[in-house]
Write a protein that holds these residues in place. Sequence first.
Motif, PDB file in Angstrom:
ATOM      1  N   PHE A 142      31.256  31.649  33.213  1.00 56.74           N
ATOM      2  CA  PHE A 142      32.043  32.875  33.463  1.00 56.74           C
ATOM      3  C   PHE A 142      33.513  32.653  33.103  1.00 56.74           C
ATOM      4  N   ASP A 143      34.041  31.496  33.467  1.00 58.99           N
ATOM      5  CA  ASP A 143      35.441  31.217  33.154  1.00 58.99           C
ATOM      6  C   ASP A 143      35.674  31.170  31.645  1.00 58.99           C
ATOM      7  N   ASP A 144      34.715  30.625  30.894  1.00 62.67           N
ATOM      8  CA  ASP A 144      34.856  30.583  29.429  1.00 62.67           C
ATOM      9  C   ASP A 144      34.895  31.990  28.846  1.00 62.67           C
ATOM     10  N   SER A 145      34.025  32.879  29.314  1.00 67.24           N
ATOM     11  CA  SER A 145      34.016  34.246  28.783  1.00 67.24           C
ATOM     12  C   SER A 145      35.282  34.999  29.181  1.00 67.24           C
ATOM     13  N   GLN A 146      35.773  34.721  30.396  1.00 62.02           N
ATOM     14  CA  GLN A 146      37.027  35.381  30.831  1.00 62.02           C
ATOM     15  C   GLN A 146      38.210  34.876  30.006  1.00 62.02           C
TER      16      GLN A 146
END
Length: 371
Positions: A142-146
Amino acid sequence: MKKFFAIVVMLLLAAAMFGSVFGYKFHQFGQMAEQMAARPEPRFPVEVVEVEARDWQPSIASIGLIEPRQGVVVASSVSGSISEIHFRSGQSVSKGQLLVSLESEVERANLASARARLPSVKRQLERHQQLLERGSVSQTQFDDSQAAYLALEADIAALRATIARREIRAPFAGIIGLRQVNLGEFIQAGQQIAHLEDLSHMLLRFSVAQTQLPRIEIGGEVQLSSDVYPEREFLGTITAIEPIVEARSGVVEVQAEIPNAEGLLRSGMYSDVRVLLPLLSEQVVIPQQAISFNIYGQSVFVIAPDEAGEPRAQRRDIKVAMRQGDWALVEQGLEIGEQVVRSGQVRLRNGTLVELVEDSFVQRPATLPKS
């Protein structure tokens, strides 16, 4: 003996002849003196003015330089080729108006590409948000996509800023000067495009002696005139006084703001400046033309009647406090109601009999030198 007698006779004859000549001349001179004594005393025509109580506007004189309240050299902060010019020389422009566009096709294409990817990256972020809530993806995914979404938004903002820097706009409303660039020209960062100045208000910078500092204050009124507009006078207000006195010259700089709604004043003009001080009422004021100057000081001729009531000129020493234009403020030596000679005083002496006329043979100059 006969020779001696002849010499004596000749000497007696010569003495008698010279005596008769001298006697005749003496008689002639006596008659001339009697004729001169019988002639009336000459009268010299003079033009006079009565000393009146007048209001006097004291002031401090200086020379000022006119500057714009807002004025800049319009230039580009980046290098590039000019694709469009959106102004004409001498045109009035508004704040934020586009003046020059530099080529930005590459930046616009990159912006379009980034904006096209944004919806997909945003949907990916939203999907990972839902999956994270159900525990189907890790926090790292999730952090990578954000991070990908935020990086793309930052790229878009950077591209927009880059494009904006290639569009040179007016920082404030004013008059744009002569264009210094041409269409298609490649310009360097900082290269001058044109001058832009706000002419609605101008600044006036001038200097006064340090001894005059107690007499000036913020909000004080100034009056300026320029040889460009000899019939016009402009009023302004003191807005700033330099806190430092120039050590070498002993002067301090003062700044005033001048309304310029008609746009008559331009930066770079020099002007005569008068700082107006509080008005003085009921002062002794006379024309400067009436004042005579010599190594001992200043004087005027005052008209006073003699014992027979005839007008005679009497020299009077005076003390002049200030001069402005054609007039002088007399501090000492004259009283209200006295008559002073305004013209025709060149031939006068103490006690000279005068004749008062409206306009004497001495022509009054149109203007007098400024003090």
